[in-house]
Design a protein around this motif. Structure first.
Motif, PDB file in Angstrom:
ATOM      1  N   TYR A   1      16.971   1.610  -2.290  1.00  0.00           N
ATOM      2  CA  TYR A   1      16.925   0.203  -2.562  1.00  0.00           C
ATOM      3  C   TYR A   1      15.829  -0.311  -1.479  1.00  0.00           C
ATOM      4  CZ  TYR A   1      18.299  -4.350  -0.800  1.00  0.00           C
ATOM      5  OH  TYR A   1      18.310  -5.883  -0.465  1.00  0.00           O
ATOM      6  N   ILE A   2      15.095  -1.047  -1.987  1.00  0.00           N
ATOM      7  CA  ILE A   2      13.862  -1.818  -0.928  1.00  0.00           C
ATOM      8  C   ILE A   2      14.168  -3.309  -1.227  1.00  0.00           C
ATOM      9  CG2 ILE A   2      11.668  -2.264  -0.934  1.00  0.00           C
ATOM     10  CD1 ILE A   2      12.401   0.578  -0.523  1.00  0.00           C
ATOM     11  N   GLY A   3      14.731  -3.827   0.055  1.00  0.00           N
ATOM     12  CA  GLY A   3      14.907  -5.389  -0.125  1.00  0.00           C
ATOM     13  C   GLY A   3      14.324  -5.842   1.329  1.00  0.00           C
ATOM     14  N   ASP A   4      13.516  -6.973   1.074  1.00  0.00           N
ATOM     15  CA  ASP A   4      12.673  -7.969   2.101  1.00  0.00           C
ATOM     16  C   ASP A   4      11.818  -6.980   2.725  1.00  0.00           C
ATOM     17  OD1 ASP A   4      14.315 -10.433   1.736  1.00  0.00           O
ATOM     18  OD2 ASP A   4      16.064  -9.176   2.514  1.00  0.00           O
ATOM     19  N   THR A   5      10.877  -6.341   1.725  1.00  0.00           N
ATOM     20  CA  THR A   5       9.836  -5.409   2.259  1.00  0.00           C
ATOM     21  C   THR A   5       8.275  -5.795   2.042  1.00  0.00           C
ATOM     22  OG1 THR A   5      11.490  -3.607   2.320  1.00  0.00           O
ATOM     23  CG2 THR A   5       8.990  -3.060   2.277  1.00  0.00           C
ATOM     24  N   ASP A   6       7.492  -5.470   3.050  1.00  0.00           N
ATOM     25  CA  ASP A   6       6.218  -5.807   2.923  1.00  0.00           C
ATOM     26  C   ASP A   6       5.577  -4.197   2.592  1.00  0.00           C
ATOM     27  OD1 ASP A   6       5.842  -8.683   2.774  1.00  0.00           O
ATOM     28  OD2 ASP A   6       6.553  -8.375   4.909  1.00  0.00           O
ATOM     29  N   MET A   7       5.218  -3.688   1.384  1.00  0.00           N
ATOM     30  CA  MET A   7       4.680  -2.041   1.381  1.00  0.00           C
ATOM     31  C   MET A   7       3.273  -2.170   0.813  1.00  0.00           C
ATOM     32  SD  MET A   7       6.554   0.679  -1.084  1.00  0.00           S
ATOM     33  CE  MET A   7       8.114   0.191  -0.566  1.00  0.00           C
ATOM     34  N   GLY A   8       2.740  -1.492   1.608  1.00  0.00           N
ATOM     35  CA  GLY A   8       1.095  -1.464   1.365  1.00  0.00           C
ATOM     36  C   GLY A   8       0.825  -0.413   0.099  1.00  0.00           C
ATOM     37  N   ALA A   9      -0.627  -0.109  -0.051  1.00  0.00           N
ATOM     38  CA  ALA A   9      -0.883   0.716  -0.922  1.00  0.00           C
ATOM     39  C   ALA A   9      -0.825   2.222  -0.726  1.00  0.00           C
ATOM     40  CB  ALA A   9      -2.454   0.426  -1.515  1.00  0.00           C
ATOM     41  N   GLY A  10      -0.388   2.811  -1.988  1.00  0.00           N
ATOM     42  CA  GLY A  10      -0.377   4.467  -1.656  1.00  0.00           C
ATOM     43  C   GLY A  10       0.605   4.852  -1.179  1.00  0.00           C
ATOM     44  N   VAL A  11       1.839   4.310  -0.877  1.00  0.00           N
ATOM     45  CA  VAL A  11       3.046   4.611  -0.200  1.00  0.00           C
ATOM     46  C   VAL A  11       4.193   5.452  -1.155  1.00  0.00           C
ATOM     47  CG1 VAL A  11       5.192   3.819   1.129  1.00  0.00           C
ATOM     48  CG2 VAL A  11       3.123   2.481   1.398  1.00  0.00           C
ATOM     49  N   ASN A  12       4.750   6.575  -0.624  1.00  0.00           N
ATOM     50  CA  ASN A  12       5.493   7.373  -1.443  1.00  0.00           C
ATOM     51  C   ASN A  12       6.818   6.964  -0.750  1.00  0.00           C
ATOM     52  OD1 ASN A  12       5.905   9.692  -3.381  1.00  0.00           O
ATOM     53  ND2 ASN A  12       7.263  10.166  -1.642  1.00  0.00           N
ATOM     54  N   ILE A  13       7.718   6.674  -1.402  1.00  0.00           N
ATOM     55  CA  ILE A  13       9.382   6.707  -0.924  1.00  0.00           C
ATOM     56  C   ILE A  13      10.207   7.693  -1.411  1.00  0.00           C
ATOM     57  CG2 ILE A  13      11.119   5.016  -0.879  1.00  0.00           C
ATOM     58  CD1 ILE A  13       8.735   3.809   0.711  1.00  0.00           C
TER      59      ILE A  13
END
Length: 453
Positions: free
Chosen positions: A363-375
């Motif tokens: 679950y990803i909520g209210d998030t600012d995620m950059g490039a090339g991220v691995n979750i």
């Protein structure tokens, strides 16, 4: 010539067996009456009037618009009586077109044909049916001229054999309509004022009745119960499917497709079975949508693959992305491009940077995620504290280990690594490994509870 349009929408619709007024039941996600209003508006009338009755305030609240005038039919005394209620607001028009709020499939071209043929001042829309049961029959003389309409309950056995029937749609010169409505009486099996009685009055005055027929008989079909509603739904959906395929879209099975809004497509778009499109949806070139997917107010850029069983709403999907299967993309989400969002992932009100991956059980909520991220699998952004929402920031090339909880507000720096199983409550610095785990303990001699036999 000034055109006025009257839409009769006062029927109770008892056979629908519903508290909802019949004209508010939906076809392709919109009320029946809304379809009729759109068709009427396409003729650019000078006046548009809706005659309402049962549940009228509910109808007005749902569909009121500045260009509409509403007239109440307090007593349901028949179609003639209903039109008569609208006469006071039609004083400044030359012709009156009468439509029905429960006849949603009539096309603008068919109505335009009626308008063009009614130079005599009176035009009638008819259809020919193999089984005319339930319809009023068109009476013609030996020269083929229309002489009147007889309702089925008042028809003789010979008249019941007539296959040309009345759709109820007619175009009448306004002043004559007012005069004829004053002359009709409820001397019939129903004890109602039949609008159809004005046809015989017009003929008696030597007025020639022009006749037009729709391109397809189904355009004139009304909705009286849920079976008819379901039947017209499939017709309408097939029309939309055919138009999309003619425009170059591949539908794996056009009979298992639902468009409840507007769909704009690029080249080589493919939709698998049971795709539902709602609101305004734009699909770019080479977009593929898997089976059982719902798209609601979405923009999807070129070369994106949406796999099976996804729900995407109020979101922007960038190019070269891959979503699903079993992904849910909620409102306020943007995938910049090249993103991978996998099975059982939910994203809400977040921006996912170029090439980032959120592939499993997350679950990803209210998030600012950059490039090339691995979750990693099982990651949760804990964005709600019970009263307020907070944001999480994950910078470029960060690696989030499996089963991590990021307790917002919190930031993860560029190229940072979060160890699996961590609960992160403070900002994690860039380029470093951050862990937050409890000490592993083994309890010797502990026994698992068992049910007594």
């Amino acid at each position: 010539m000034k055109l006025g349009i009257v839409i009769l929408a006062a029927g109770q619709g008892t056979r629908m067996k519903s508290r909802l007024p019949k004209v508010l039941h939906t076809l392709a996600g919109r009320p029946l009456l809304a379809h009729v209003m759109d068709t009427a508006a396409s003729l650019q009338p000078d006046r548009m009037v809706v005659v309402y009755g049962h549940g009228g305030e509910q109808v007005r609240e749902a569909l009121d618009a500045p260009e509409l005038q509403w007239v109440e039919q307090a007593s349901r005394l028949g179609t003639g009586h209903a039109v008569q209620q609208a006469i006071p607001v039609l004083k400044d028009v030359d012709q009156v077109l009468i439509l029905y709020g429960d006849v949603p499939l009539m096309r603008p071209g068919s109505l335009q044909s009626l308008v063009e043929k009614a130079a005599s001042g009176f035009g009638l829309m008819t259809i020919d049916l193999d089984d005319p049961t339930g319809y009023g029959r068109i009476l013609r003389n030996e020269q083929g001229q229309v002489q009147g309409i007889v309702e089925e309950k008042d028809a003789t056995p010979e008249q019941l054999q007539i296959r040309e029937v009345n759709t109820g749609i007619m175009l009448v010169e306004a002043r004559s309509l007012e005069r004829w409505l004053e002359q009709i009486t409820p001397q019939n099996a129903q004890g109602e004022y039949y609008l159809t009685d004005i046809v015989a009055l017009a003929v008696a005055e030597g007025v020639e009745i022009a006749v037009a027929q729709p391109a397809e008989a189904v355009e004139a079909e009304g909705v009286n119960d849920r079976l008819q509603l379901a039947s017209l739904e499939r017709v309408y959906q097939r029309w939309q499917a055919d138009a999309l395929m003619r425009g170059g879209v591949t539908l794996r099975d056009p009979n298992r497709f639902d468009l409840r809004g507007h769909l704009h497509t690029g080249l080589d778009v493919s939709l698998d079975v049971n795709v539902v499109v709602e609101g305004d949806v734009v699909l770019g070139d080479n977009v593929s949508v898997g089976a059982n997917t719902v798209l609601r107010n979405v923009r999807v850029a070129d070369n994106t693959v949406i796999r099976e069983n996804c729900v995407i709403e109020d979101a922007i999907i960038g190019p070269d992305s891959a979503i699903g299967p079993f992904s849910r993309i909620r409102p306020g989400t943007e995938l910049v491009g090249g993103a991978h969002v996998g099975n059982f992932v939910e994203i809400k009100n977040s921006r996912i940077g170029l090439g980032s991956k959120v592939n499993h059980l997350t679950y990803i909520g209210d998030t600012d995620m950059g490039a090339g991220v691995n979750i990693g699998a099982g990651t949760i952004t804990c964005n709600y504290d019970g009263a307020f929402k907070h944001r999480t920031r994950i910078e470029d090339k960060a690696f989030i280990g499996s089963n991590t909880a990021l307790v917002a507000p919190v930031s993860v720096g560029e190229d940072a690594t979060i160890g699996a199983g961590s609960v992160i409550v403070k900002d994690a610095p860039p380029g470093e490994l951050t862990l937050a785990r409890g000490k592993q303990v083994t309890i010797r001699g502990w026994k698992r509870p068992k049910k007594e036999t």
